[in-house]
Design a protein around this motif. Structure first.
Motif, PDB file in Angstrom:
ATOM      1  N   UNK A  61       1.060  -1.376  -0.014  1.00 27.55           N
ATOM      2  CA  UNK A  61       0.025  -0.081  -0.162  1.00 27.55           C
ATOM      3  C   UNK A  61       1.045   1.254   0.206  1.00 27.55           C
ATOM      4  N   UNK A  62       0.327   2.330  -0.627  1.00 29.38           N
ATOM      5  CA  UNK A  62       1.034   3.419  -0.459  1.00 29.38           C
ATOM      6  C   UNK A  62      -0.051   4.777  -0.857  1.00 29.38           C
ATOM      7  N   UNK A  63       0.664   6.063  -0.438  1.00 27.82           N
ATOM      8  CA  UNK A  63      -0.071   7.304  -0.613  1.00 27.82           C
ATOM      9  C   UNK A  63      -1.302   7.295   0.201  1.00 27.82           C
ATOM     10  N   UNK A  64      -2.070   8.160  -0.357  1.00 28.51           N
ATOM     11  CA  UNK A  64      -3.580   8.856   0.271  1.00 28.51           C
ATOM     12  C   UNK A  64      -4.430   7.496   0.130  1.00 28.51           C
ATOM     13  N   UNK A  65      -4.590   7.165  -1.082  1.00 27.76           N
ATOM     14  CA  UNK A  65      -5.449   6.140  -1.249  1.00 27.76           C
ATOM     15  C   UNK A  65      -5.147   4.799  -0.314  1.00 27.76           C
ATOM     16  N   UNK A  66      -4.044   4.645  -0.431  1.00 31.73           N
ATOM     17  CA  UNK A  66      -3.354   3.633   0.520  1.00 31.73           C
ATOM     18  C   UNK A  66      -3.823   3.690   1.840  1.00 31.73           C
ATOM     19  N   UNK A  67      -3.621   4.910   2.481  1.00 32.40           N
ATOM     20  CA  UNK A  67      -4.207   5.152   3.783  1.00 32.40           C
ATOM     21  C   UNK A  67      -5.591   4.936   4.098  1.00 32.40           C
ATOM     22  N   UNK A  68      -6.625   5.369   2.897  1.00 28.03           N
ATOM     23  CA  UNK A  68      -7.867   4.931   2.744  1.00 28.03           C
ATOM     24  C   UNK A  68      -8.330   3.480   2.761  1.00 28.03           C
ATOM     25  N   UNK A  69      -7.572   2.775   1.982  1.00 25.77           N
ATOM     26  CA  UNK A  69      -7.553   1.301   1.961  1.00 25.77           C
ATOM     27  C   UNK A  69      -7.264   0.703   3.062  1.00 25.77           C
ATOM     28  N   UNK A  70      -6.285   1.093   3.839  1.00 21.47           N
ATOM     29  CA  UNK A  70      -5.925   0.464   5.147  1.00 21.47           C
ATOM     30  C   UNK A  70      -7.207   0.727   6.347  1.00 21.47           C
ATOM     31  N   UNK A  71      -7.460   1.895   5.994  1.00 23.58           N
ATOM     32  CA  UNK A  71      -8.770   2.429   7.154  1.00 23.58           C
ATOM     33  C   UNK A  71      -9.913   1.146   6.616  1.00 23.58           C
ATOM     34  N   UNK A  72     -10.072   0.828   5.544  1.00 25.37           N
ATOM     35  CA  UNK A  72     -10.930  -0.222   5.312  1.00 25.37           C
ATOM     36  C   UNK A  72     -10.952  -1.577   5.889  1.00 25.37           C
ATOM     37  N   UNK A  73      -9.651  -1.797   5.852  1.00 23.45           N
ATOM     38  CA  UNK A  73      -9.057  -2.926   6.352  1.00 23.45           C
ATOM     39  C   UNK A  73      -9.311  -3.151   7.577  1.00 23.45           C
ATOM     40  N   UNK A  74      -9.144  -2.096   8.500  1.00 22.24           N
ATOM     41  CA  UNK A  74      -9.420  -2.212   9.938  1.00 22.24           C
ATOM     42  C   UNK A  74     -10.769  -2.617  10.336  1.00 22.24           C
ATOM     43  N   UNK A  75     -11.673  -2.651   9.380  1.00 24.04           N
ATOM     44  CA  UNK A  75     -13.055  -2.864   9.938  1.00 24.04           C
ATOM     45  C   UNK A  75     -13.068  -4.633   9.288  1.00 24.04           C
ATOM     46  N   UNK A  76     -12.133  -5.182   8.780  1.00 25.47           N
ATOM     47  CA  UNK A  76     -12.204  -6.597   8.479  1.00 25.47           C
ATOM     48  C   UNK A  76     -11.498  -7.438   9.593  1.00 25.47           C
ATOM     49  N   UNK A  77     -11.908  -8.784   9.280  1.00 26.51           N
ATOM     50  CA  UNK A  77     -11.548  -9.674  10.638  1.00 26.51           C
ATOM     51  C   UNK A  77     -10.412 -10.568  10.395  1.00 26.51           C
ATOM     52  N   UNK A  78      -9.264  -9.886  10.083  1.00 25.34           N
ATOM     53  CA  UNK A  78      -7.901 -10.617   9.746  1.00 25.34           C
ATOM     54  C   UNK A  78      -6.877  -9.621   9.972  1.00 25.34           C
TER      55      UNK A  78
END
Length: 315
Positions: A61-78
């Motif tokens: 992951x990288x950049x601003x979209x990478x940060x938004x992507x990671x915030x979505x991953x925070x809601x996942x169960x893994x």
């Protein structure tokens, strides 16, 4: 440490929406968008969670979209292991035309990787490969990454005592079909991809199985899983040739079906299931996914219901 590690080198920040009619010229007023973390390996991990399993996702992951992507991953169960890259994580857009139920899918390219970044990724990944682990490398490759990177990752996995499942496309799949060894534990493709890679035409499951066996004999993979859309899926190893046929299902969206299939197969193999049983579960999970709209993945309850109606026959 989980038994399954997924690898996503070219993830996509997925945006999905709908509009009455797609036409050039005027502004198209779309419905409220939905945002999902996408990319092959990430979707496999998401599907594993929905099927009641556990995995770790290795994601670049990288950049601003990478940060938004990671915030979505925070809601996942893994669990997530992030590998930092230069540039912004790519985006994708899926639009359903409600007047026709047609789906339009737009994929933007990700940032180009340098050889140094690829080398750093391999070194970072090495620490996450361990004996007995099922590793799933899934999805497209970022620009600049060698088409045969899966062969390198597979070599690292074999040295660590892990087994690699590969699900990719394009030049990366062509390189995998010519893999000089060691063989991938499992290589997945669909019939159209097999035709593109081989230059052949496949009219029957038996012809597709013959091609899969040819790749096995050449040492590319130990097992092949090849889907023929809604008709079913061929499974091939040096000892087995079979065809798993799902019941007739109404497709709402094909997005995520392949990832759901790979998720179920990885789970079953990690639990010691036989190859035919793993593919049967994969077909059921894929069937569950096509019953869901947009970027939704499989459902455990629906997959279990479909499983009892999957017909497996020897080829």
């Amino acid at each position: 440490m989980s038994d399954i590690l997924t690898i996503t080198l070219n993830p996509a920040f997925d945006v999905s929406t709908s509009v009455g009619t797609v036409k050039p010229g005027p502004k198209l007023r779309c419905d409220e968008p939905r945002y999902d973390p996408g990319g092959g390996g990430v979707n496999v991990s998401r599907a594993i969670s929905r099927l009641g399993g556990v995995s770790t996702a290795f994601v670049a992951l990288g950049g601003q979209t990478g940060a938004m992507f990671h915030s979505l991953l925070d809601a996942e169960d893994f669990e997530v292991t992030q590998f930092d890259i230069e540039g912004n994580t790519r985006q994708s857009l899926a639009v359903i035309e409600t007047s026709t139920s047609k789906q339009y899918r737009f994929q933007l390219p990700g940032p180009e990787w340098s050889p140094a970044q690829t080398a750093r990724m391999l070194e970072h990944l090495r620490a996450h490969l361990s004996a007995g682990r099922v590793v799933v490398l899934s999805g497209s490759l970022p620009p600049g990454v060698p088409a045969d990177i899966a062969t390198t990752v597979n070599q690292l996995a074999v040295e660590a005592g892990a087994q690699l499942i590969l699900d990719t496309s394009g030049a990366a799949l062509a390189a995998a079909a010519g893999n000089p060894g060691p063989p991938f534990a499992l290589l997945r493709m669909d019939g159209a991809e097999a035709a593109e890679v081989s230059g052949l035409k496949f009219a029957t499951p038996a012809e597709l199985a013959d091609y899969g066996l040819d790749l096995i004999r050449k040492g590319a993979a130990e097992r092949l899983v090849m889907s023929i859309g809604a008709k079913g899926t061929v499974g091939v190893s040096a000892q087995e040739r079979f065809f798993c046929q799902p019941p007739k299902l109404e497709t709402l969206s094909a997005i995520g079906a392949g990832d759901s299939m790979v998720a179920a197969i990885a789970m079953q193999l990690a639990q010691g299931a036989s190859f035919p049983d793993a593919v049967r579960h994969g077909v059921a999970a894929a069937g569950s996914a096509v019953l869901t709209p947009a970027t939704e993945l499989c459902s455990k309850a629906t997959a279990e219901e479909i499983l009892g109606r999957v017909v497996t026959a020897e080829i």
